[in-house]
Design an enzyme around this catalytic site. Structure first.
Site, PDB file in Angstrom:
ATOM      1  N   ASP A  28      31.623  33.287  29.427  1.00  0.00           N
ATOM      2  CA  ASP A  28      32.857  32.088  30.499  1.00  0.00           C
ATOM      3  C   ASP A  28      32.062  31.162  30.512  1.00  0.00           C
ATOM      4  O   ASP A  28      30.977  30.401  30.112  1.00  0.00           O
ATOM      5  CB  ASP A  28      32.194  32.349  32.209  1.00  0.00           C
ATOM      6  CG  ASP A  28      33.873  31.720  32.915  1.00  0.00           C
ATOM      7  OD1 ASP A  28      34.956  31.461  31.897  1.00  0.00           O
ATOM      8  OD2 ASP A  28      34.012  31.721  33.866  1.00  0.00           O
ATOM      9  N   ASN A  30      34.019  29.564  27.462  1.00  0.00           N
ATOM     10  CA  ASN A  30      34.307  29.171  26.017  1.00  0.00           C
ATOM     11  C   ASN A  30      34.876  27.999  25.810  1.00  0.00           C
ATOM     12  O   ASN A  30      34.996  27.241  25.063  1.00  0.00           O
ATOM     13  CB  ASN A  30      34.860  29.979  25.241  1.00  0.00           C
ATOM     14  CG  ASN A  30      33.952  32.050  24.579  1.00  0.00           C
ATOM     15  OD1 ASN A  30      32.791  30.976  25.889  1.00  0.00           O
ATOM     16  ND2 ASN A  30      34.543  33.043  24.998  1.00  0.00           N
ATOM     17  N   ARG A  32      36.121  25.681  28.110  1.00  0.00           N
ATOM     18  CA  ARG A  32      35.532  24.577  28.510  1.00  0.00           C
ATOM     19  C   ARG A  32      33.983  23.828  27.519  1.00  0.00           C
ATOM     20  O   ARG A  32      34.455  22.185  27.273  1.00  0.00           O
ATOM     21  CB  ARG A  32      34.065  24.176  30.310  1.00  0.00           C
ATOM     22  CG  ARG A  32      35.590  24.245  31.170  1.00  0.00           C
ATOM     23  CD  ARG A  32      35.249  24.636  32.476  1.00  0.00           C
ATOM     24  NE  ARG A  32      35.136  26.363  32.045  1.00  0.00           N
ATOM     25  CZ  ARG A  32      34.137  27.217  32.594  1.00  0.00           C
ATOM     26  NH1 ARG A  32      33.868  26.335  33.781  1.00  0.00           N
ATOM     27  NH2 ARG A  32      34.199  28.212  33.054  1.00  0.00           N
ATOM     28  N   HIS A  45      35.466  30.247  21.136  1.00  0.00           N
ATOM     29  CA  HIS A  45      35.731  31.647  21.564  1.00  0.00           C
ATOM     30  C   HIS A  45      34.240  32.481  20.427  1.00  0.00           C
ATOM     31  O   HIS A  45      34.335  33.582  19.831  1.00  0.00           O
ATOM     32  CB  HIS A  45      36.662  32.595  21.546  1.00  0.00           C
ATOM     33  CG  HIS A  45      37.491  32.365  22.850  1.00  0.00           C
ATOM     34  ND1 HIS A  45      37.226  32.325  23.669  1.00  0.00           N
ATOM     35  CD2 HIS A  45      39.177  31.496  22.685  1.00  0.00           C
ATOM     36  CE1 HIS A  45      37.557  32.283  24.722  1.00  0.00           C
ATOM     37  NE2 HIS A  45      38.912  31.712  24.185  1.00  0.00           N
ATOM     38  N   SER A  73      39.969  40.861  29.673  1.00  0.00           N
ATOM     39  CA  SER A  73      39.998  41.027  31.114  1.00  0.00           C
ATOM     40  C   SER A  73      41.631  42.110  31.609  1.00  0.00           C
ATOM     41  O   SER A  73      42.451  40.914  30.123  1.00  0.00           O
ATOM     42  CB  SER A  73      39.741  40.858  32.433  1.00  0.00           C
ATOM     43  OG  SER A  73      40.875  39.126  32.209  1.00  0.00           O
ATOM     44  N   GLU A  75      43.475  41.313  32.726  1.00  0.00           N
ATOM     45  CA  GLU A  75      44.463  40.065  32.889  1.00  0.00           C
ATOM     46  C   GLU A  75      44.329  38.951  32.267  1.00  0.00           C
ATOM     47  O   GLU A  75      44.787  37.430  32.037  1.00  0.00           O
ATOM     48  CB  GLU A  75      43.843  38.296  34.381  1.00  0.00           C
ATOM     49  CG  GLU A  75      44.238  39.412  35.279  1.00  0.00           C
ATOM     50  CD  GLU A  75      43.409  41.381  35.862  1.00  0.00           C
ATOM     51  OE1 GLU A  75      42.200  41.188  35.513  1.00  0.00           O
ATOM     52  OE2 GLU A  75      43.665  41.888  36.659  1.00  0.00           O
ATOM     53  N   ASN A  76      43.639  38.886  30.774  1.00  0.00           N
ATOM     54  CA  ASN A  76      43.528  37.481  29.523  1.00  0.00           C
ATOM     55  C   ASN A  76      44.999  38.137  28.724  1.00  0.00           C
ATOM     56  O   ASN A  76      45.359  36.775  28.443  1.00  0.00           O
ATOM     57  CB  ASN A  76      41.998  38.294  29.058  1.00  0.00           C
ATOM     58  CG  ASN A  76      41.042  37.425  29.833  1.00  0.00           C
ATOM     59  OD1 ASN A  76      39.728  37.860  29.274  1.00  0.00           O
ATOM     60  ND2 ASN A  76      40.440  36.723  30.770  1.00  0.00           N
ATOM     61  N   ARG A 195      26.409  35.750  35.278  1.00  0.00           N
ATOM     62  CA  ARG A 195      27.997  35.359  34.479  1.00  0.00           C
ATOM     63  C   ARG A 195      27.498  33.965  34.139  1.00  0.00           C
ATOM     64  O   ARG A 195      26.874  32.353  35.005  1.00  0.00           O
ATOM     65  CB  ARG A 195      28.477  34.980  36.163  1.00  0.00           C
ATOM     66  CG  ARG A 195      29.930  34.108  36.016  1.00  0.00           C
ATOM     67  CD  ARG A 195      30.866  34.002  36.742  1.00  0.00           C
ATOM     68  NE  ARG A 195      32.667  33.824  35.881  1.00  0.00           N
ATOM     69  CZ  ARG A 195      33.275  34.562  36.713  1.00  0.00           C
ATOM     70  NH1 ARG A 195      33.889  35.184  36.555  1.00  0.00           N
ATOM     71  NH2 ARG A 195      34.465  33.776  35.948  1.00  0.00           N
ATOM     72  N   SER A 203      35.559  38.832  39.451  1.00  0.00           N
ATOM     73  CA  SER A 203      36.785  38.421  38.779  1.00  0.00           C
ATOM     74  C   SER A 203      36.503  40.141  38.750  1.00  0.00           C
ATOM     75  O   SER A 203      37.226  40.365  36.961  1.00  0.00           O
ATOM     76  CB  SER A 203      36.524  37.486  37.229  1.00  0.00           C
ATOM     77  OG  SER A 203      35.801  36.462  37.764  1.00  0.00           O
ATOM     78  N   GLU A 214      21.905  42.869  41.444  1.00  0.00           N
ATOM     79  CA  GLU A 214      21.094  41.544  41.314  1.00  0.00           C
ATOM     80  C   GLU A 214      21.700  40.628  40.625  1.00  0.00           C
ATOM     81  O   GLU A 214      22.411  40.721  39.623  1.00  0.00           O
ATOM     82  CB  GLU A 214      19.964  41.408  41.234  1.00  0.00           C
ATOM     83  CG  GLU A 214      18.767  42.450  41.806  1.00  0.00           C
ATOM     84  CD  GLU A 214      18.393  41.804  42.816  1.00  0.00           C
ATOM     85  OE1 GLU A 214      18.954  40.182  43.453  1.00  0.00           O
ATOM     86  OE2 GLU A 214      18.686  42.401  44.424  1.00  0.00           O
TER      87      GLU A 214
HETATM   88  C1  FPP Z   1      35.732  33.494  28.686  1.00  0.00           C
HETATM   89  O1  FPP Z   1      35.732  32.388  28.697  1.00  0.00           O
HETATM   90  C2  FPP Z   1      35.916  34.262  27.815  1.00  0.00           C
HETATM   91  C3  FPP Z   1      36.285  34.988  27.271  1.00  0.00           C
HETATM   92  C4  FPP Z   1      37.912  35.358  28.038  1.00  0.00           C
HETATM   93  C5  FPP Z   1      36.696  35.917  26.397  1.00  0.00           C
HETATM   94  C6  FPP Z   1      35.780  36.049  26.108  1.00  0.00           C
HETATM   95  C7  FPP Z   1      34.873  36.763  24.287  1.00  0.00           C
HETATM   96  C8  FPP Z   1      33.970  36.536  23.814  1.00  0.00           C
HETATM   97  C9  FPP Z   1      32.553  35.621  24.238  1.00  0.00           C
HETATM   98  C10 FPP Z   1      33.707  37.352  22.731  1.00  0.00           C
HETATM   99  C11 FPP Z   1      33.469  38.294  22.292  1.00  0.00           C
HETATM  100  C12 FPP Z   1      33.628  39.002  21.312  1.00  0.00           C
HETATM  101  C13 FPP Z   1      33.690  40.522  21.138  1.00  0.00           C
HETATM  102  C14 FPP Z   1      32.905  40.545  19.486  1.00  0.00           C
HETATM  103  C15 FPP Z   1      34.483  41.317  21.381  1.00  0.00           C
HETATM  104  P1  FPP Z   1      36.971  30.834  28.821  1.00  0.00           P
HETATM  105  O2  FPP Z   1      38.233  31.130  27.500  1.00  0.00           O
HETATM  106  O3  FPP Z   1      37.559  31.386  29.887  1.00  0.00           O
HETATM  107  O4  FPP Z   1      36.626  30.334  29.095  1.00  0.00           O
HETATM  108  P2  FPP Z   1      37.285  28.369  29.864  1.00  0.00           P
HETATM  109  O5  FPP Z   1      36.340  29.275  31.815  1.00  0.00           O
HETATM  110  O6  FPP Z   1      36.082  27.468  30.134  1.00  0.00           O
HETATM  111  O7  FPP Z   1      38.565  28.256  29.614  1.00  0.00           O
END
Ligand code: FPP
Length: 247
Positions: A28, A30, A32, A45, A73, A75-76, A195, A203, A214
């Protein structure tokens, strides 16, 4: 790459025989991370994928047997379409560049989640990734894509109902049987959940499987999560007393 002093110190303190078998991560922060740098969210990302590469390598090196990453997810889908499209372009890119190293490191790729609703190119990339690595006997890398834990539990219930309806199972269902109907069938539950980004929530991730895991939280955003943080999490995990309800 050389090791930093803090990595070395942690590695010396970590007991090799007590490495968690199964580590699950909610990646989580990315968005921010990017916004704090004045960058568009997708740059977070992009950097997040670099962290995935490094974390896969570091986990396998450390002797973790199963790594489960929450990449998208159920939800995404509610995010802006451009961001969803960007996220959906990542698995293809990841496997294209990473397969040789995954093979070298003997990593076996799997998908957990509702694959039918993923775009064709994502299904294809993951299918190829898992087929090419299916005989690898090292770390299992589970990508949770279009994954939601409640949906997974409901899917399992419906599959059980179907099986009971056609007489394939009878009598009562126990926990062991039930867990075989989940995406994580046959895999042990996570020992440790990590996390990032300071949020302290599950979530809708692995609700059944995390019953006795844990939990370890860090304020660090996923793009900044590095080997030292993984080592810290494992070191803290080793100091925990897991009682599984006993005393
Ligand atoms: C959460 O950060 C992250 C995600 C919803 C996407 C996670 C995906 C990756 C790290 C890449 C996955 C890689 C592969 C190879 C499939 P956010 O966008 O919710 O951050 P925020 O809470 O700061 O907005």
């Amino acid at each position: 790459m050389g090791m930093t002093e803090s990595e070395k110190e942690l590695l010396e303190k970590i007991e090799p025989e007590k490495i968690p078998d199964h580590v699950a991560i909610i990646m989580d922060g990315n968005g921010r991370w990017a916004l704090e740098r004045g960058l568009p969210r997708h740059e977070g990302h992009r950097q997040g994928v670099e962290t995935v590469r490094a974390t896969v390598r570091n986990s396998s090196e450390l002797g973790i047997k199963i790594l489960t990453l929450f990449a998208f997810s159920t939800e995404n889908w509610k995010r802006p379409v451009r961001e969803v499209n960007y996220l959906m372009s990542l698995p293809e890119k990841y496997f294209k560049t990473e397969l040789p190293e995954l093979m070298r490191n003997n990593v076996q790729v799997r998908l957990i989640g509702d694959r039918d609703k993923l775009p064709g190119k994502v299904q294809k990339a993951v299918k190829e990734g898992s087929e090419k690595t299916k005989n690898n006997s090292g770390m299992i890398l589970n990508f949770a894509l279009n994954y939601g834990s409640r949906a997974e539990i409901i899917m399992a219930v419906n599959r059980l109902i179907d099986q009971a309806g056609c007489g394939k199972i009878s009598g009562n269902v126990n926990e062991k049987t039930f867990s075989k109907y989940l995406y994580t069938a046959e895999l042990p539950d996570p020992d440790l959940l990590i996390r990032t980004s300071g949020e302290m929530r599950i979530s809708n991730f692995l609700l059944w499987q995390l019953a006795y895991s844990e939990l370890w939280f860090t304020d660090v955003y996923w793009p900044d999560f590095s080997k030292v943080h993984l080592l810290e999490a494992v070191y803290d995990y080793q100091a925990r007393k897991r009682r599984f309800g006993k005393i």
